[in-house]
Design a protein around this motif. Structure first.
Motif, PDB file in Angstrom:
ATOM      1  N   VAL A   9       0.949  -1.141  -0.081  1.00 40.81           N
ATOM      2  CA  VAL A   9      -0.044  -0.063  -0.071  1.00 40.81           C
ATOM      3  C   VAL A   9       0.844   1.287   0.112  1.00 40.81           C
ATOM      4  O   VAL A   9       0.596   1.984  -0.881  1.00 40.81           O
ATOM      5  CB  VAL A   9      -0.983   0.070   1.131  1.00 40.81           C
ATOM      6  N   THR A  28      -5.177   8.757  -2.459  1.00 42.14           N
ATOM      7  CA  THR A  28      -5.968   7.688  -1.618  1.00 42.14           C
ATOM      8  C   THR A  28      -6.959   6.942  -2.554  1.00 42.14           C
ATOM      9  O   THR A  28      -7.197   5.843  -2.395  1.00 42.14           O
ATOM     10  CB  THR A  28      -6.687   8.268  -0.157  1.00 42.14           C
ATOM     11  N   GLU A  29      -7.681   7.654  -3.307  1.00 40.88           N
ATOM     12  CA  GLU A  29      -8.658   7.175  -4.007  1.00 40.88           C
ATOM     13  C   GLU A  29      -7.955   6.399  -5.162  1.00 40.88           C
ATOM     14  O   GLU A  29      -8.387   5.263  -5.509  1.00 40.88           O
ATOM     15  CB  GLU A  29      -9.631   8.164  -4.723  1.00 40.88           C
ATOM     16  N   ASP A  32      -6.515   2.947  -3.694  1.00 40.52           N
ATOM     17  CA  ASP A  32      -7.711   1.857  -3.379  1.00 40.52           C
ATOM     18  C   ASP A  32      -8.178   1.044  -4.735  1.00 40.52           C
ATOM     19  O   ASP A  32      -8.378   0.054  -4.704  1.00 40.52           O
ATOM     20  CB  ASP A  32      -8.856   2.533  -2.821  1.00 40.52           C
ATOM     21  N   VAL A 225     -15.464  17.950   4.155  1.00 41.25           N
ATOM     22  CA  VAL A 225     -15.262  17.379   3.059  1.00 41.25           C
ATOM     23  C   VAL A 225     -14.627  16.211   3.114  1.00 41.25           C
ATOM     24  O   VAL A 225     -14.706  15.202   2.236  1.00 41.25           O
ATOM     25  CB  VAL A 225     -14.424  18.700   2.140  1.00 41.25           C
ATOM     26  N   PRO A 227     -13.999  13.057   5.416  1.00 47.21           N
ATOM     27  CA  PRO A 227     -14.444  12.341   6.326  1.00 47.21           C
ATOM     28  C   PRO A 227     -13.203  11.422   6.639  1.00 47.21           C
ATOM     29  O   PRO A 227     -13.003  10.879   7.954  1.00 47.21           O
ATOM     30  CB  PRO A 227     -15.316  11.524   6.078  1.00 47.21           C
ATOM     31  N   GLU A 228     -12.214  11.285   5.689  1.00 50.27           N
ATOM     32  CA  GLU A 228     -10.961  10.507   5.986  1.00 50.27           C
ATOM     33  C   GLU A 228     -10.144  11.083   7.348  1.00 50.27           C
ATOM     34  O   GLU A 228      -9.511  10.358   7.636  1.00 50.27           O
ATOM     35  CB  GLU A 228     -10.264   9.976   4.928  1.00 50.27           C
ATOM     36  N   LEU A 231     -10.140   9.174  10.048  1.00 49.73           N
ATOM     37  CA  LEU A 231      -9.706   7.954  10.174  1.00 49.73           C
ATOM     38  C   LEU A 231      -8.162   8.032  10.216  1.00 49.73           C
ATOM     39  O   LEU A 231      -7.790   6.866  10.473  1.00 49.73           O
ATOM     40  CB  LEU A 231     -10.298   7.196   9.079  1.00 49.73           C
ATOM     41  N   GLU A 232      -7.904   9.079   9.799  1.00 46.40           N
ATOM     42  CA  GLU A 232      -6.139   9.237   9.817  1.00 46.40           C
ATOM     43  C   GLU A 232      -5.480   9.325  11.014  1.00 46.40           C
ATOM     44  O   GLU A 232      -5.990   9.861  12.192  1.00 46.40           O
ATOM     45  CB  GLU A 232      -5.907  10.631   9.067  1.00 46.40           C
ATOM     46  N   LYS A 233      -4.446   8.635  11.162  1.00 49.59           N
ATOM     47  CA  LYS A 233      -3.765   8.748  12.261  1.00 49.59           C
ATOM     48  C   LYS A 233      -2.475   9.691  12.030  1.00 49.59           C
ATOM     49  O   LYS A 233      -1.573   9.447  11.684  1.00 49.59           O
ATOM     50  CB  LYS A 233      -2.928   7.585  12.589  1.00 49.59           C
TER      51      LYS A 233
END
Lengths: 234, 112
Positions: A9, A28-29, A32, A225, A227-228, A231-233
């Motif tokens: 990744v 990121t998009e 994936d 805008v 939302p990730e 989720l990010e660290k």
């Protein structure tokens, strides 16, 4: 089912950067997408080489690679930014802000109608505005550079638009001056004074939105805008 | 596939329709779904899909949701209320277009 390892990744992120995708949200998009496509190949034959499959999937993006995706994303984010500017600008047509707008138009018209002395005052205010715009542009440019470092490669496209669109909008500071030469020659002086007062007020509102209101709301808007970000660290 | 020029104008409609039927989808899933529904007759190119998705998102027709899947992030697209309305009008438009084209390609013999 064989999945991509964490290292693979990371390699995909590196691959997108190598192909000129600078912004983390776009990366990121694409990561994936490439990862899903590679895993689909592995469903049929898990022994296929990761790098070979990556090149195969990248070719599907066509001769321009990721550039179409990045370009369209940039346009979409600029459009979003202008929608935010428009939304804020509309607030100035509603109470209580509309009172300040009306007062500003009246004040500038009044000053301009005083001819010499009034004109000197207005010109001085506009010079101060130009100084302020350049000061904010330099400041935002510095923030933009700092952000890139702080985010460690996780720099979002809309954040870039937020910190750099000022250059385009900042150019509007020159506009009242450009209009001045046209309007002064074509309109009777009293109408010219009102039109010029309107333009000055409009440019003030625009600069206030671009250099004050939106930068202050930046983080809140970015989280909405993207939302990730939650989720990010980071 | 040489049909890419034909479906290009309908790509956004296809995306809206798929998202209306499936609650949420991610980019790669959309390409695979189209392939599956058309038995491989229609292939959405990656270079066209994402620009179309981003345009629809910027117009407020789509909203996004992020999920961590294995060791990466996945961006899901969902229809907004405006997107739902847009889907209805675009499908009507597409149906009218198909009828018109059929009328040209396959004209009905007139009785007169």
């Amino acid at each position: 089912m064989k999945n991509l390892s964490a290292e693979q990744v990371v390699r995909l992120y590196e691959f997108t950067r190598q192909h000129y995708v600078e912004y983390y949200d776009v990366q990121t998009e694409l990561v994936d997408h490439l990862a899903s496509a590679i895993e689909k190949h592995w469903q049929k034959d898990p022994h296929q080489n990761f790098e070979t499959l990556l090149q195969k999937e990248f070719k599907k993006f066509g001769i321009f690679g990721f550039s179409d995706v990045v370009e369209e994303r940039q346009q979409a984010m600029q459009k979003r930014y202008f929608q935010l500017v428009k939304k804020e600008a509309l607030q100035f047509l509603k109470l209580p802000k509309v009172i300040i707008v009306a007062f500003s138009i009246w004040l500038f018209s009044f000053l301009l109608l005083q001819k010499e002395i009034g004109f000197v005052i207005v010109a001085s205010i506009l010079v101060l505005e130009i100084i302020y715009v350049f000061y904010r542009l330099i400041q935002l440019q510095k923030i933009s550079k700092q952000r890139r470092k702080q985010r460690e490669g996780k720099y979002y496209l809309l954040e870039h638009v937020f910190l750099n669109m000022g250059r385009g909008v900042g150019g509007f500071v020159i506009s009242p001056w450009q209009w001045y030469w046209v309007a002064e020659k074509t309109l009777p002086y009293q109408y010219f004074a009102v039109v010029f007062a309107l333009l000055i007020t409009f440019s003030f509102i625009l600069h206030y939105i671009v250099f004050r209101i939106l930068p202050a709301k930046k983080e809140e808007i970015l989280h909405r805008v993207y939302p990730e970000m939650k989720l990010e660290k980071v | 596939m040489s049909n890419s020029k034909l479906y290009k104008g309908s790509l956004s409609t296809i995306i809206l329709k798929l998202l209306a039927e499936t609650h949420k989808m991610y980019g790669y899933e959309i390409t695979q779904k189209v392939k599956e529904l058309t038995q491989g007759e229609l292939t959405i190119t990656e270079g066209a899909l994402y620009p179309a998705l981003h345009k629809l998102e910027a117009n407020g027709f789509l909203e996004v949701e992020m999920q961590r899947v294995d060791n990466r992030l996945r961006k899901y697209y969902k229809l907004t209320q405006a997107g739902n309305q847009e889907k209805v009008s675009r499908i009507e438009e597409l149906e009218r277009f198909i009828e018109t084209i059929q009328g040209i390609v396959n004209p009905k013999p007139s009785l007169g």
